[in-house]
Motif scaffolding. Structure first.
Motif, PDB file in Angstrom:
ATOM      1  N   GLU A   1       6.192 -58.593 -37.751  1.00 20.25           N
ATOM      2  CA  GLU A   1       5.136 -57.606 -37.974  1.00 20.25           C
ATOM      3  C   GLU A   1       5.014 -56.672 -36.769  1.00 20.25           C
ATOM      4  O   GLU A   1       4.872 -55.459 -36.928  1.00 20.25           O
ATOM      5  CB  GLU A   1       3.812 -58.314 -38.234  1.00 20.25           C
ATOM      6  CG  GLU A   1       2.681 -57.387 -38.591  1.00 20.25           C
ATOM      7  CD  GLU A   1       1.389 -58.127 -38.896  1.00 20.25           C
ATOM      8  OE1 GLU A   1       0.344 -57.463 -38.879  1.00 20.25           O
ATOM      9  OE2 GLU A   1       1.410 -59.344 -39.146  1.00 20.25           O
TER      10      GLU A   1
ATOM     11  N   ASP B   1       5.238 -46.815 -35.758  1.00 15.14           N
ATOM     12  CA  ASP B   1       4.497 -46.030 -34.768  1.00 15.14           C
ATOM     13  C   ASP B   1       5.396 -45.129 -33.929  1.00 15.14           C
ATOM     14  O   ASP B   1       4.941 -44.122 -33.397  1.00 15.14           O
ATOM     15  CB  ASP B   1       3.696 -46.946 -33.841  1.00 15.14           C
ATOM     16  CG  ASP B   1       2.544 -47.641 -34.552  1.00 15.14           C
ATOM     17  OD1 ASP B   1       2.165 -47.203 -35.667  1.00 15.14           O
ATOM     18  OD2 ASP B   1       2.031 -48.641 -34.000  1.00 15.14           O
TER      19      ASP B   1
ATOM     20  N   ASN C   1       5.773 -52.703 -37.180  1.00 18.34           N
ATOM     21  CA  ASN C   1       4.670 -51.796 -36.835  1.00 18.34           C
ATOM     22  C   ASN C   1       5.049 -50.867 -35.689  1.00 18.34           C
ATOM     23  O   ASN C   1       4.709 -49.683 -35.702  1.00 18.34           O
ATOM     24  CB  ASN C   1       3.407 -52.577 -36.488  1.00 18.34           C
ATOM     25  CG  ASN C   1       2.763 -53.197 -37.701  1.00 18.34           C
ATOM     26  OD1 ASN C   1       2.999 -52.774 -38.834  1.00 18.34           O
ATOM     27  ND2 ASN C   1       1.955 -54.216 -37.486  1.00 18.34           N
TER      28      ASN C   1
END
Length: 137
Positions: free
Chosen positions: A40, A48, A44
């Motif tokens: 995760e 980003d 992520n």
């Protein structure tokens, strides 16, 4: 009464030296520190990063199950003493590319950094140093 005050003062002194906060005195246990799974964290951080290689893709990154297969392999290669250059130039299965997606070299370097930070942070300093020295980070 004096004994009670002395005991209370000793308790406060002990807790102060031990670094305990007043929150732990009331009997409430501190809550668990939230953790994020490496998969995760990696996905992520890739989202980003807004990498140019994936700018036109929908979703914003390649399929997570394909992309997240790379960081454990990178960590294994680093543990075996290989460099980022070797992983991305000389290895057959460590360059981040999939069935329907690819990664530009500059973004591949960034992916390795993001993957190493999430999966095997003990190698992040050496990876960043190598990439800085190569002018890629």
């Amino acid at each position: 009464m004096t004994r009670t005050l002395a005991a209370a003062a000793a308790l406060v002194a002990t807790l102060t030296v031990a670094g305990c906060s007043s929150d732990s005195i009331d009997g409430a246990a501190p809550g668990p520190v939230p953790t994020v799974a490496p998969t995760e964290q990696f996905i992520n951080s890739v989202i980003d990063a807004h990498l140019d290689s994936y700018a036109s893709g929908v979703p914003a990154v390649p399929p997570a199950d394909e992309l997240e297969a790379f960081p454990p392999k990178w960590c294994d290669a680093l543990a075996a003493g290989h460099s980022v250059e070797w992983m991305l130039d000389d290895s057959d299965d460590l360059y981040p590319v999939g069935e329907n997606w690819g990664t530009e070299k500059a973004d591949a370097y960034q992916l390795v950094v993001l993957g190493v930070v999430a999966y095997c942070p003990r190698y992040s300093a050496v990876v960043k140093k190598e990439l800085r020295e190569a002018g890629a980070y």
